[in-house]
Scaffold this motif. Structure first.
Motif, PDB file in Angstrom:
ATOM      1  N   LYS A  77      64.243  63.963  29.799  1.00 24.38           N
ATOM      2  CA  LYS A  77      63.624  64.483  31.015  1.00 24.38           C
ATOM      3  C   LYS A  77      63.526  66.016  30.970  1.00 24.38           C
ATOM      4  N   GLU A  78      64.574  66.642  30.403  1.00 21.30           N
ATOM      5  CA  GLU A  78      64.579  68.093  30.315  1.00 21.30           C
ATOM      6  C   GLU A  78      63.430  68.587  29.427  1.00 21.30           C
ATOM      7  N   VAL A  79      63.235  67.858  28.299  1.00 20.86           N
ATOM      8  CA  VAL A  79      62.143  68.240  27.410  1.00 20.86           C
ATOM      9  C   VAL A  79      60.803  68.162  28.141  1.00 20.86           C
ATOM     10  N   LEU A  80      60.645  67.073  28.901  1.00 21.69           N
ATOM     11  CA  LEU A  80      59.390  66.921  29.647  1.00 21.69           C
ATOM     12  C   LEU A  80      59.244  68.014  30.714  1.00 21.69           C
ATOM     13  N   ASN A  81      60.372  68.336  31.371  1.00 21.47           N
ATOM     14  CA  ASN A  81      60.320  69.409  32.392  1.00 21.47           C
ATOM     15  C   ASN A  81      59.976  70.761  31.753  1.00 21.47           C
ATOM     16  N   GLN A  82      60.509  70.976  30.546  1.00 23.05           N
ATOM     17  CA  GLN A  82      60.166  72.220  29.860  1.00 23.05           C
ATOM     18  C   GLN A  82      58.675  72.262  29.517  1.00 23.05           C
ATOM     19  N   ASN A  83      58.156  71.097  29.155  1.00 23.72           N
ATOM     20  CA  ASN A  83      56.709  71.047  28.893  1.00 23.72           C
ATOM     21  C   ASN A  83      55.916  71.365  30.152  1.00 23.72           C
ATOM     22  N   ILE A  84      56.365  70.781  31.287  1.00 23.86           N
ATOM     23  CA  ILE A  84      55.693  71.100  32.560  1.00 23.86           C
ATOM     24  C   ILE A  84      55.809  72.589  32.853  1.00 23.86           C
ATOM     25  N   LEU A  85      57.005  73.147  32.593  1.00 23.81           N
ATOM     26  CA  LEU A  85      57.215  74.575  32.825  1.00 23.81           C
ATOM     27  C   LEU A  85      56.267  75.410  31.958  1.00 23.81           C
ATOM     28  N   ALA A  86      56.121  74.950  30.707  1.00 25.26           N
ATOM     29  CA  ALA A  86      55.215  75.680  29.807  1.00 25.26           C
ATOM     30  C   ALA A  86      53.789  75.661  30.338  1.00 25.26           C
ATOM     31  N   TYR A 140      49.604  82.374  34.110  1.00 23.54           N
ATOM     32  CA  TYR A 140      49.038  83.498  33.347  1.00 23.54           C
ATOM     33  C   TYR A 140      47.526  83.534  33.481  1.00 23.54           C
ATOM     34  N   LEU A 141      46.903  82.338  33.428  1.00 22.25           N
ATOM     35  CA  LEU A 141      45.436  82.296  33.556  1.00 22.25           C
ATOM     36  C   LEU A 141      44.977  82.752  34.932  1.00 22.25           C
ATOM     37  N   LEU A 142      45.759  82.413  35.964  1.00 23.61           N
ATOM     38  CA  LEU A 142      45.339  82.708  37.337  1.00 23.61           C
ATOM     39  C   LEU A 142      45.673  84.148  37.747  1.00 23.61           C
ATOM     40  N   THR A 143      46.641  84.767  37.090  1.00 28.40           N
ATOM     41  CA  THR A 143      47.076  86.102  37.546  1.00 28.40           C
ATOM     42  C   THR A 143      46.691  87.227  36.612  1.00 28.40           C
ATOM     43  N   SER A 144      46.172  86.922  35.433  1.00 30.93           N
ATOM     44  CA  SER A 144      45.867  87.979  34.458  1.00 30.93           C
ATOM     45  C   SER A 144      44.373  88.245  34.392  1.00 30.93           C
ATOM     46  N   ASN A 145      44.032  89.468  34.026  1.00 32.93           N
ATOM     47  CA  ASN A 145      42.619  89.889  33.865  1.00 32.93           C
ATOM     48  C   ASN A 145      42.252  90.146  32.413  1.00 32.93           C
ATOM     49  N   ASP A 146      43.260  90.421  31.576  1.00 29.00           N
ATOM     50  CA  ASP A 146      43.006  90.733  30.167  1.00 29.00           C
ATOM     51  C   ASP A 146      43.496  89.576  29.320  1.00 29.00           C
ATOM     52  N   PHE A 147      42.606  88.936  28.543  1.00 32.96           N
ATOM     53  CA  PHE A 147      42.959  87.789  27.703  1.00 32.96           C
ATOM     54  C   PHE A 147      42.729  88.082  26.233  1.00 32.96           C
ATOM     55  N   THR A 148      42.829  89.415  25.860  1.00 31.13           N
ATOM     56  CA  THR A 148      42.661  89.729  24.435  1.00 31.13           C
ATOM     57  C   THR A 148      43.803  89.141  23.610  1.00 31.13           C
ATOM     58  N   SER A 149      44.911  88.743  24.269  1.00 28.68           N
ATOM     59  CA  SER A 149      46.006  88.034  23.591  1.00 28.68           C
ATOM     60  C   SER A 149      46.804  87.288  24.647  1.00 28.68           C
ATOM     61  N   PHE A 150      47.549  86.282  24.257  1.00 25.96           N
ATOM     62  CA  PHE A 150      48.385  85.502  25.167  1.00 25.96           C
ATOM     63  C   PHE A 150      49.850  85.735  24.806  1.00 25.96           C
ATOM     64  N   PRO A 151      50.692  86.118  25.774  1.00 26.35           N
ATOM     65  CA  PRO A 151      52.126  86.299  25.480  1.00 26.35           C
ATOM     66  C   PRO A 151      52.759  84.970  25.085  1.00 26.35           C
ATOM     67  N   ALA A 152      53.830  85.090  24.310  1.00 29.58           N
ATOM     68  CA  ALA A 152      54.471  83.884  23.763  1.00 29.58           C
ATOM     69  C   ALA A 152      54.887  82.877  24.833  1.00 29.58           C
ATOM     70  N   PRO A 153      55.491  83.265  25.946  1.00 30.28           N
ATOM     71  CA  PRO A 153      55.880  82.260  26.942  1.00 30.28           C
ATOM     72  C   PRO A 153      54.695  81.474  27.490  1.00 30.28           C
ATOM     73  N   ALA A 154      53.532  82.074  27.449  1.00 29.17           N
ATOM     74  CA  ALA A 154      52.372  81.394  28.031  1.00 29.17           C
ATOM     75  C   ALA A 154      51.852  80.282  27.139  1.00 29.17           C
ATOM     76  N   VAL A 155      52.202  80.304  25.863  1.00 26.74           N
ATOM     77  CA  VAL A 155      51.691  79.273  24.947  1.00 26.74           C
ATOM     78  C   VAL A 155      52.831  78.460  24.314  1.00 26.74           C
ATOM     79  N   GLU A 156      54.107  78.851  24.599  1.00 25.34           N
ATOM     80  CA  GLU A 156      55.232  78.128  24.031  1.00 25.34           C
ATOM     81  C   GLU A 156      55.299  76.721  24.630  1.00 25.34           C
TER      82      GLU A 156
END
Length: 814
Positions: free
Chosen positions: A337-346, A353-369
């Motif tokens: 369940k924790e693994v699945l919750n982490q996936n939901i968190l990811a 990140y998509l809704l709050t950012s204006n610059d998408f020249t790169s994606f920070p690691a937490p946003a794609v982990e």
């Protein structure tokens, strides 16, 4: 004549006259060329040649060695060539040059008066003006600084009676005008003393180690910020060969120290901005994680407090051994369940990140982990590619052009696709979590034999452990971002900094200016000669008549410089008198050619008044009389009588009185001071002059004159104005048609040409009057004309002494 007239008889452009006229302006050409050469010389000696220095940099694709597939914060599309283009755009952008100018305060100039101009002494100034950027400083006006001694100086300015000056605030870059009470000002200040003028605020300090020389003067001058930036960017060049990562940046300026500082500062700012942008990915990631850590930490604290409170209240400190097996099973479910919750968190992190950012020249690691969906990963790559393309264009293209709208629409479409995929993935995970929860519920139901308090304790502990696991995950990611930021280096490497190694000024061939001066002198004169020739309708040379008519030219008479029209009588040895003797000879030859015996008659006429008809009549009659022949000059210009004034006789009676039968011939004849010359004036102006010149009375008049005189000279009205002269043609043996230089127009000869062509006039010739060879180009007529100094001693010259001024005037006389 054929090559000067077209088929309709209209005069064509006289190219030969144009050439002669242009050549006659040689004196003006020499004067204009001398002035032009002098101006060019003065400009050349005042020309300050600039220097050109360069610096070389290379653009590298430096990968952080601490990056892994899981920690990379940058999606790099385009490789090294893309980075080179990005650097090129940044170096050429106005924003970059504004940063350099601001950094070095290059809008403030330090000047020293030289021989011809104020010289930029940037880097050699012994003092520095520290202005208040938030204040409005005067622009475009030099402020003079004169050292009094080691501790003080005199500040002065002169705004040439201006009532207001332009000023600029270099903090906001705003420009405005300020009124001034005094257009000139002088005051003494000490070094480091605050200068508080309405349009100049700051203080002057001595530079370390600078030598202050009393009496030495300098200038400081603020310049418009935008103009300064434009000036430097216009002289700034970036060169790149093919797709090489090596870039050469150049700057041209009159001060080498300023070039060195500008180029090196430009590279420094480029490195700083590029590294800052590179670190911005990590900075944004850290900021995002810090927000999440604060939230998770608060939840973890609450769960820890709940666990401690429950244990204290129920005095539970250990779990019964019989629940070990069930706990192991439940822990296994919780792990899933924790693994699945982490996936939901990811997915939530990516969505946030998509809704709050204006610059998408790169994606920070937490946003794609933890994001494993291939469709989402592919869409993220496309968004990054479009964002890099948009970032590259923003450096050189206006923000409101349509291409940015297209790119934004494509990015928004990809974001919507990703958000839909995230929602679908979360729904699937939710179903899996529900299934695991159901299994946990079934397992927990087996705890019926376990005390209820123990079960509640385990539930609280599980929630605490889950929050602690999430908190630890964020802490790990934040550490990775800090590590990446600390280990980043710039992709810009300065290979060869700008340096003053004794380079010379740029070599410019200024001699080409003399060539332009030659053209500047000759072209206007050629244009003037063309315009004058094209629009000139007057006769300027005797040989012009050869192109306009078939009537022969009998003689050329020079300009009369006598006090009256009696040129032959007053100055019998003058060139004008000799010209009239030549006319007399030509007339005698004409009479002999036509076998004329007895009294000879000649009629003098012209096109219009003012061509010298009366002057020629008087002097032709005079040369005949001075040769010993009985001569009479008859004034038949009944409308405008003239000849009487030169002989000091009156016009009370004359030809009119004879023609109307009032007087006899003897009564109208008047003697003159010229031997053998009698004059018959026209007399009172009649109401019908044309009628008087025809009929039996006129026949009787001519017959009686022939009986008494050897030569009869008739002064008649202008043929171009009245028809009276045509009535007298039948009475004369020869007709002279007077043409005056620079006065008679070419089209005035049309009527006499027509009469000559039809045979209405006979034995007619042209007499060219008022000829001035000094104003023309190489045409000589008449005895002594056109021979220059060779005629000296043969003619009577003016006794007037020639002055230096008159000589200068004669050189440039037209």
């Amino acid at each position: 004549m054929e090559d000067q007239l077209d088929v309709d008889g209209a005069q064509m452009f006289d190219f030969k006259s144009f050439v002669y006229r242009a050549l006659s302006y040689w004196k003006w050409f020499v004067l204009a060329l001398s002035v032009g050469f002098f101006i060019v010389y003065q400009q050349n000696i005042r020309k300050e040649f600039p220097y050109t220095l360069d610096a070389k940099i290379t653009v590298q694709d430096d990968k952080n060695p601490l990056f892994t597939s899981n920690t990379s914060l940058v999606f790099n599309y385009g490789g090294i060539s893309g980075k080179v283009q990005e650097v090129l755009l940044n170096l050429k952008s106005r924003k970059h040059h504004e940063k350099v100018v601001d950094s070095l305060n290059l809008y403030l100039s330090y000047l020293k008066q030289g021989r011809f101009y104020k010289t930029d002494i940037y880097g050699r100034n012994s003092f520095k003006f520290i202005g208040v950027d938030s204040a409005f400083q005067v622009i475009g006006q030099p402020i003079k600084i004169t050292f009094n001694d080691e501790n003080s100086f005199e500040l002065s300015y002169d705004f040439d009676k201006a009532e207001e000056v332009y000023t600029q605030n270099y903090a906001t870059k705003a420009v405005k005008t300020l009124p001034i009470a005094l257009s000139s000002y002088t005051a003494s200040f000490k070094f480091d003393e605050y200068i508080d003028l309405p349009f100049l605020k700051g203080n002057i300090v001595k530079r370390d180690g600078a030598k202050i020389v009393a009496g030495e003067s300098f200038f400081i001058q603020y310049n418009n910020f935008n103009s300064t930036v434009s000036s430097f960017s216009g002289r700034y060049a970036v060169a790149n060969t093919a797709n090489s990562p090596l870039l050469s940046i150049r700057l041209t300026d009159k001060n080498k120290a300023k070039i060195v500082d500008y180029l090196n500062t430009s590279v420094f700012i480029l490195e700083r901005d590029q590294l800052q942008r590179k670190n911005q990915y990590a900075i944004n990631t850290v900021a995002f994680i810090d927000k999440q850590l604060a939230r998770v930490k608060g939840e973890l604290n609450k769960k820890a407090d709940s666990l401690n409170d429950f244990k204290k209240q129920n005095k539970i400190f250990d779990i019964v051994s019989e629940s070990g097996l069930l706990m192991s099973k439940i822990e296994d479910y919780n792990t899933q369940k924790e693994v699945l919750n982490q996936n939901i968190l990811a997915y939530d992190l990516l969505k946030n990140y998509l809704l709050t950012s204006n610059d998408f020249t790169s994606f920070p690691a937490p946003a794609v982990e933890g994001v494993t969906d291939a469709n989402i990963i592919g869409a993220i790559g496309k968004i990054v590619e479009l964002s890099i393309q948009k970032s590259t264009l923003q450096a050189s293209v206006r923000d409101n052009v349509s291409v940015f709208g297209d790119l934004n629409n494509q990015i928004e479409a990809l974001k919507n696709v990703i958000l839909q995929n995230i929602a679908s993935a979360k729904t699937n995970i939710g179903f899996q979590i529900q299934s695991i929860n159901s299994r946990i519920y079934n397992t927990e139901s087996e705890f019926s034999v376990i005390p209820e308090n123990t079960q509640r304790l385990e539930a609280i502990e599980r929630e605490y452990l889950l929050s602690q696991s999430t908190y630890n995950l964020y802490l790990a990611k934040r550490g990775e971002a800090d590590l990446i930021k600390a280990s980043n280096i710039s992709d810009i490497i300065l290979i060869e900094p700008a340096k003053d190694v004794g380079q010379g000024r740029n070599a410019v061939n200024l001699n080409i200016r003399y060539v332009f001066a030659i053209f500047a002198a000759i072209i206007p004169l050629v244009i003037i000669a063309f315009i004058v020739t094209f629009f000139d309708s007057k006769i300027h040379m005797p040989n012009d008549l050869g192109d306009l008519t078939k009537i022969p030219l009998l003689g050329v008479v020079g300009k009369n410089d006598s006090e009256n029209n009696l040129a032959v009588f007053n100055k019998p040895k003058s060139a004008v008198a000799e010209a009239f003797r030549a006319v007399r000879s030509s007339l005698q030859f004409m009479y002999k050619k036509h076998d004329l015996e007895g009294t000879k008659t000649v009629m003098i006429t012209s096109s219009v008044s003012g061509e010298g008809k009366t002057f020629c009549s008087i002097n032709i009659a005079s040369v005949f009389a001075l040769s010993g022949k009985r001569t009479v000059l008859v004034g038949l210009d009944l409308r405008k009588p003239k000849i009487f004034g030169d002989f000091d006789i009156d016009n009370n009676i004359g030809a009119v009185n004879y023609l109307i039968g009032q007087k006899t011939l003897a009564e109208v004849v008047q003697k003159t001071k010229v031997s053998n010359l009698d004059v018959i004036t026209s007399g009172p102006i009649p109401p019908n002059p044309s009628e008087l010149l025809i009929g039996e009375q006129m026949d009787r008049f001519i017959t009686e004159l022939k009986a008494n005189y050897d030569y009869i000279v008739l002064d008649t009205p202008p043929l171009g104005l009245v028809a009276d002269a045509l009535e007298l043609v039948e009475y004369v043996d020869a007709s002279l048609y007077v043409v005056r230089q620079d006065y008679t127009k070419k089209d005035m000869l049309a009527m006499i040409n027509d009469k000559y062509k039809k045979g209405e006039v006979k034995n007619i010739s042209f007499l060219y009057n008022y000829y001035d060879q000094k104003a023309k180009y190489g045409y000589g007529y008449g005895y002594g004309y056109g021979y220059g100094a060779y005629g000296n001693g043969y003619h009577e010259n003016s006794n007037e002494k020639e002055t230096i001024l008159s000589r200068v005037k004669s050189v440039f006389k037209k």
